[in-house]
Design a protein around this motif. Structure first.
Motif, PDB file in Angstrom:
ATOM      1  N   ASN A  23      48.528  27.790  48.805  1.00 18.02           N
ATOM      2  CA  ASN A  23      48.699  29.249  48.801  1.00 18.02           C
ATOM      3  C   ASN A  23      50.159  29.691  48.683  1.00 18.02           C
ATOM      4  OD1 ASN A  23      45.987  29.520  48.919  1.00 18.02           O
ATOM      5  ND2 ASN A  23      45.880  30.250  51.039  1.00 18.02           N
ATOM      6  N   ARG A  93      40.515  33.572  42.444  1.00 17.25           N
ATOM      7  CA  ARG A  93      40.917  34.939  42.676  1.00 17.25           C
ATOM      8  C   ARG A  93      42.442  35.125  42.660  1.00 17.25           C
ATOM      9  NH1 ARG A  93      39.882  39.852  45.596  1.00 17.25           N
ATOM     10  NH2 ARG A  93      41.748  40.072  46.849  1.00 17.25           N
ATOM     11  N   ARG A 122      36.156  41.400  48.721  1.00 14.43           N
ATOM     12  CA  ARG A 122      37.534  41.132  48.306  1.00 14.43           C
ATOM     13  C   ARG A 122      38.047  42.033  47.185  1.00 14.43           C
ATOM     14  NH1 ARG A 122      38.465  34.686  48.569  1.00 14.43           N
ATOM     15  NH2 ARG A 122      40.482  35.260  49.365  1.00 14.43           N
ATOM     16  N   PRO A 123      38.152  43.348  47.432  1.00 14.59           N
ATOM     17  CA  PRO A 123      38.691  44.225  46.399  1.00 14.59           C
ATOM     18  C   PRO A 123      40.203  44.034  46.195  1.00 14.59           C
ATOM     19  CG  PRO A 123      38.288  45.457  48.422  1.00 14.59           C
ATOM     20  CD  PRO A 123      37.816  44.055  48.668  1.00 14.59           C
ATOM     21  N   VAL A 124      40.747  44.658  45.137  1.00  9.52           N
ATOM     22  CA  VAL A 124      42.191  44.554  44.878  1.00  9.52           C
ATOM     23  C   VAL A 124      42.830  45.946  44.834  1.00  9.52           C
ATOM     24  CG1 VAL A 124      42.226  42.301  43.746  1.00  9.52           C
ATOM     25  CG2 VAL A 124      41.708  44.340  42.401  1.00  9.52           C
ATOM     26  N   ASP A 125      42.197  46.901  45.533  1.00 13.21           N
ATOM     27  CA  ASP A 125      42.697  48.282  45.500  1.00 13.21           C
ATOM     28  C   ASP A 125      44.137  48.407  45.994  1.00 13.21           C
ATOM     29  OD1 ASP A 125      41.304  47.509  47.937  1.00 13.21           O
ATOM     30  OD2 ASP A 125      41.851  49.480  48.700  1.00 13.21           O
ATOM     31  N   GLN A 126      44.534  47.574  46.954  1.00 14.74           N
ATOM     32  CA  GLN A 126      45.897  47.691  47.494  1.00 14.74           C
ATOM     33  C   GLN A 126      46.944  47.245  46.466  1.00 14.74           C
ATOM     34  OE1 GLN A 126      46.454  49.117  50.632  1.00 14.74           O
ATOM     35  NE2 GLN A 126      44.285  49.494  50.302  1.00 14.74           N
ATOM     36  N   HIS A 127      46.614  46.241  45.661  1.00 18.40           N
ATOM     37  CA  HIS A 127      47.518  45.792  44.596  1.00 18.40           C
ATOM     38  C   HIS A 127      47.715  46.960  43.612  1.00 18.40           C
ATOM     39  CE1 HIS A 127      46.498  41.286  45.220  1.00 18.40           C
ATOM     40  NE2 HIS A 127      45.672  41.940  46.009  1.00 18.40           N
ATOM     41  N   ILE A 161      45.562  47.986  54.608  1.00 17.26           N
ATOM     42  CA  ILE A 161      45.148  46.790  55.351  1.00 17.26           C
ATOM     43  C   ILE A 161      46.163  45.688  55.025  1.00 17.26           C
ATOM     44  CG2 ILE A 161      42.608  47.028  55.530  1.00 17.26           C
ATOM     45  CD1 ILE A 161      43.167  45.068  52.872  1.00 17.26           C
ATOM     46  N   THR A 163      47.270  42.520  53.452  1.00 15.75           N
ATOM     47  CA  THR A 163      46.772  41.655  52.384  1.00 15.75           C
ATOM     48  C   THR A 163      47.860  40.681  51.943  1.00 15.75           C
ATOM     49  OG1 THR A 163      46.238  41.629  50.004  1.00 15.75           O
ATOM     50  CG2 THR A 163      47.018  43.716  50.883  1.00 15.75           C
ATOM     51  N   VAL A 164      47.494  39.406  51.869  1.00 20.04           N
ATOM     52  CA  VAL A 164      48.475  38.361  51.562  1.00 20.04           C
ATOM     53  C   VAL A 164      48.874  38.431  50.085  1.00 20.04           C
ATOM     54  CG1 VAL A 164      48.880  35.868  51.527  1.00 20.04           C
ATOM     55  CG2 VAL A 164      47.573  36.883  53.395  1.00 20.04           C
ATOM     56  N   THR A 165      47.900  38.282  49.185  1.00 19.99           N
ATOM     57  CA  THR A 165      48.269  38.296  47.764  1.00 19.99           C
ATOM     58  C   THR A 165      48.728  39.692  47.332  1.00 19.99           C
ATOM     59  OG1 THR A 165      45.926  38.477  47.232  1.00 19.99           O
ATOM     60  CG2 THR A 165      46.915  36.312  46.955  1.00 19.99           C
ATOM     61  N   ASP A 305      41.317  30.894  57.407  1.00 17.88           N
ATOM     62  CA  ASP A 305      41.136  29.653  56.651  1.00 17.88           C
ATOM     63  C   ASP A 305      40.910  28.428  57.548  1.00 17.88           C
ATOM     64  OD1 ASP A 305      41.296  31.012  54.287  1.00 17.88           O
ATOM     65  OD2 ASP A 305      43.306  30.329  53.755  1.00 17.88           O
ATOM     66  N   ILE A 327      38.341  38.940  59.126  1.00 18.51           N
ATOM     67  CA  ILE A 327      39.028  39.176  57.837  1.00 18.51           C
ATOM     68  C   ILE A 327      38.027  39.341  56.689  1.00 18.51           C
ATOM     69  CG2 ILE A 327      40.737  38.290  56.196  1.00 18.51           C
ATOM     70  CD1 ILE A 327      42.060  38.762  58.838  1.00 18.51           C
ATOM     71  N   PHE A 328      37.080  38.429  56.599  1.00 18.19           N
ATOM     72  CA  PHE A 328      36.104  38.486  55.498  1.00 18.19           C
ATOM     73  C   PHE A 328      34.706  38.736  56.049  1.00 18.19           C
ATOM     74  CE2 PHE A 328      39.503  35.804  53.637  1.00 18.19           C
ATOM     75  CZ  PHE A 328      39.860  36.666  52.608  1.00 18.19           C
TER      76      PHE A 328
HETATM   77  C1  UD1 Z   1      44.771  34.982  50.923  1.00 15.50           C
HETATM   78  C2  UD1 Z   1      44.627  33.499  50.844  1.00 15.50           C
HETATM   79  C3  UD1 Z   1      43.284  33.074  51.445  1.00 15.50           C
HETATM   80  C4  UD1 Z   1      43.137  33.615  52.853  1.00 15.50           C
HETATM   81  C5  UD1 Z   1      43.398  35.108  52.891  1.00 15.50           C
HETATM   82  C6  UD1 Z   1      43.450  35.671  54.305  1.00 15.50           C
HETATM   83  C7  UD1 Z   1      45.895  32.965  48.844  1.00 15.50           C
HETATM   84  C8  UD1 Z   1      45.874  32.526  47.434  1.00 15.50           C
HETATM   85  N1  UD1 Z   1      44.697  33.113  49.437  1.00 15.50           N
HETATM   86  O1  UD1 Z   1      43.726  35.556  50.138  1.00 15.50           O
HETATM   87  O2  UD1 Z   1      43.264  31.646  51.477  1.00 15.50           O
HETATM   88  O3  UD1 Z   1      41.819  33.382  53.302  1.00 15.50           O
HETATM   89  O4  UD1 Z   1      44.677  35.405  52.275  1.00 15.50           O
HETATM   90  O5  UD1 Z   1      44.395  35.015  55.055  1.00 15.50           O
HETATM   91  O6  UD1 Z   1      46.948  33.138  49.432  1.00 15.50           O
HETATM   92  N2  UD1 Z   1      41.531  43.521  50.767  1.00 15.50           N
HETATM   93  C9  UD1 Z   1      41.241  44.805  50.370  1.00 15.50           C
HETATM   94  N3  UD1 Z   1      41.953  45.335  49.312  1.00 15.50           N
HETATM   95  C10 UD1 Z   1      42.928  44.636  48.661  1.00 15.50           C
HETATM   96  C11 UD1 Z   1      43.216  43.333  49.086  1.00 15.50           C
HETATM   97  C12 UD1 Z   1      42.505  42.790  50.153  1.00 15.50           C
HETATM   98  O7  UD1 Z   1      40.384  45.467  50.932  1.00 15.50           O
HETATM   99  O8  UD1 Z   1      43.522  45.169  47.715  1.00 15.50           O
HETATM  100  C13 UD1 Z   1      40.789  42.939  51.925  1.00 15.50           C
HETATM  101  C14 UD1 Z   1      40.001  41.686  51.558  1.00 15.50           C
HETATM  102  O9  UD1 Z   1      38.735  42.030  51.068  1.00 15.50           O
HETATM  103  C15 UD1 Z   1      39.940  40.963  52.900  1.00 15.50           C
HETATM  104  C16 UD1 Z   1      41.291  41.310  53.556  1.00 15.50           C
HETATM  105  O10 UD1 Z   1      41.750  42.479  52.871  1.00 15.50           O
HETATM  106  O11 UD1 Z   1      38.892  41.488  53.672  1.00 15.50           O
HETATM  107  C17 UD1 Z   1      42.350  40.242  53.472  1.00 15.50           C
HETATM  108  O12 UD1 Z   1      42.433  39.794  52.131  1.00 15.50           O
HETATM  109  P1  UD1 Z   1      43.762  39.211  51.500  1.00 15.50           P
HETATM  110  O13 UD1 Z   1      44.805  38.981  52.544  1.00 15.50           O
HETATM  111  O14 UD1 Z   1      44.144  40.035  50.328  1.00 15.50           O
HETATM  112  O15 UD1 Z   1      43.261  37.811  50.984  1.00 15.50           O
HETATM  113  P2  UD1 Z   1      43.791  37.083  49.702  1.00 15.50           P
HETATM  114  O16 UD1 Z   1      45.227  37.454  49.505  1.00 15.50           O
HETATM  115  O17 UD1 Z   1      42.840  37.223  48.587  1.00 15.50           O
END
Ligand code: UD1
Length: 419
Positions: A23, A93, A122-127, A161, A163-165, A305, A327-328
């Motif tokens: 990651n 993803r 797992r939406p990407v709205d924050q990105h 929220i 969000t890591v990525t 994880d 988280i999920f």
């Molecule tokens: C990263 C990790 C993954 C880990 C997760 C949480 C990588 C490549 N993957 O995934 O291994 O399980 O962090 O520690 O680093 N969310 C939204 N909107 C957004 C983005 C996220 O609602 O735009 C929600 C997701 O649905 C989830 C939560 O936020 O419920 C956390 O997700 P996020 O931290 O973004 O996980 P990833 O970055 O995909």
């Protein structure tokens, strides 16, 4: 389809080396898109997700070579194809991580929406919201995020929220934006600090990575460089849980206890003796594990994880434990499979109540996602008799040579391709 066959009941003993963090490596490979010069990345794990990311970058015009094992050299002097196709994003993803860098460097990106995924929505709205605040025009058409920006501008962005990525994507985009960006309620994971360190080596101006407010001062260009990826804290934690569950004695090299305080605390609570120095961890387990309650939350709290692996440990622990996943929304799928091995688990909403039993029974089970697969491996290592794990392609996405490393620790494990 490949399967793993495990004969349970043998304690893990010996020492192995931990690989680079998946990651951290994934966003760092994407950082190569931010410069015309070459970026050399070391300590890259040999994993399916890394291969998928290499292919994705290659089809965008990035020249990718592997001059030595664990070393990848990337040169994005000419970007030819600013698209991340559905076929690649659907399997990984993290492909969304090309969005920020492409937009910042080339002013355009066309990225397939990741869509649903086994462990949750797992939406990407924050990105998207963050890039829009930086001046990008974004439309969702035909399942693709179509983004355009002549020049991104610095902005103050407050994540709804953690969000890591999302944090990583916007941090990368902001390195080449005009002016200052602040990311508030940012994720604090060590992988974000690793990415920030790499970007800084490339000339980016970033402060506060590892805290919940990150400030990035945009620069006109970034240059190339060399970077060594941090150790994989989840691989580290997985082996430590496996050793605890089997009553083992292992030393993990090339890793650091600083990366997983919450996990080590829980293993100590379970009864493990742990010692560590700067680049190794030694774990010794002499008794039956005690059950441990835990609740997942963003770093520095207990990582989602590692949740599935601790579920397997609790299955054979003394007492009853509650594991809560925050988280999920659908990350308890391993429960059904563990029950096939006789585990005593009830699920209520996002919580699992696990009543420890003396031993699991070997059975035929199916991997459902990456970390769920790891939990089944741990369950198989402790179980009486043979466990056969199907669909292990999930495991190959995130664990380098897992059967090789486990065999080196004395596990009876082999891979088969039989149907
Ligand atoms: C990263 C990790 C993954 C880990 C997760 C949480 C990588 C490549 N993957 O995934 O291994 O399980 O962090 O520690 O680093 N969310 C939204 N909107 C957004 C983005 C996220 O609602 O735009 C929600 C997701 O649905 C989830 C939560 O936020 O419920 C956390 O997700 P996020 O931290 O973004 O996980 P990833 O970055 O995909």
């Amino acid at each position: 389809m490949q399967k793993l066959i495990i004969q349970g009941g043998f304690p893990l003993e010996g020492q192995i080396s931990i690989s680079g963090a998946k990651n951290a490596a994934l966003p760092i490979l994407c950082a190569a898109l931010l410069t015309r010069e070459s970026l050399v990345v070391d300590n890259v794990p040999d994993l399916q997700d890394i291969t998928t990311m290499q292919s994705l970058l290659q089809q965008m015009g990035v020249n990718v070579t592997t001059p030595a094992s664990s070393r990848i050299e990337l040169c994005a002097s000419h970007l030819t194809h600013l698209v991340a196709p559905y076929e690649m994003v659907k399997t990984m993803r993290a492909a969304i991580l090309v969005l920020g860098p492409l937009l910042a460097r080339a002013g355009e990106a066309n990225i397939s929406l990741p869509g649903g995924c086994a462990i949750g929505l797992r939406p990407v709205d924050q990105h998207i919201k963050g890039l829009q605040a930086m001046g990008a025009d974004i439309a969702i058409k035909h399942g693709y995020i179509q983004a355009v920006a002549k020049k991104l501008r610095g902005a103050r962005i407050v994540f709804d929220i953690v969000t890591v990525t999302g944090t990583e994507n916007l941090m990368m985009a902001a390195t080449l934006a005009e002016g200052i960006t602040t990311l508030e309620n940012a994720a604090r994971e060590p992988e974000i600090v690793d990415l920030a360190n790499c970007l800084r080596k490339m000339g980016a101006k970033i402060h506060g990575a590892g805290t919940d407010i990150i400030t990035i001062e945009g620069v006109p260009v970034l240059h190339g460089g060399e970077y060594n990826v941090m150790p994989d804290r989840i691989e580290t934690g997985t082996f430590l849980v496996a050793a605890t569950a089997t009553g083992g004695d292992i030393r993990l090299l090339n890793t650091s206890s600083n990366l997983l305080d919450a996990v080590l605390d829980k293993l100590t609570e379970a009864g493990a003796h742990i010692e560590s120095a700067e680049n190794w961890i030694h774990l010794h387990m002499t008794k039956k594990p005690q059950s441990i309650n835990l609740r997942t939350a963003p770093y520095p709290a207990f990582p989602t994880d590692m949740q599935a692996q601790f579920m397997s440990l609790n299955c054979i622990a003394d007492g009853t434990a509650i594991i809560t996943e925050t988280i999920f929304e659908n990350r308890l799928m391993h429960v059904q499979e563990l029950k096939r091995m006789n585990a005593d688990i009830e699920v209520e909403g996002n919580a699992a109540i696990i009543h420890g039993i003396p031993k699991l029974d070997g059975a035929h089970v199916m991997a459902t996602d990456l970390r769920a697969s790891a939990s089944l491996v741990i369950a198989g290592l402790t179980a009486q008799g043979e466990t056969l794990i199907d669909r292990i392609y999930h495991l190959d996405r995130g664990y380098e040579n897992i059967e090789g490393k486990l065999s080196a620790l004395g596990a009876r494990i082999r891979r088969t391709t039989s149907s």
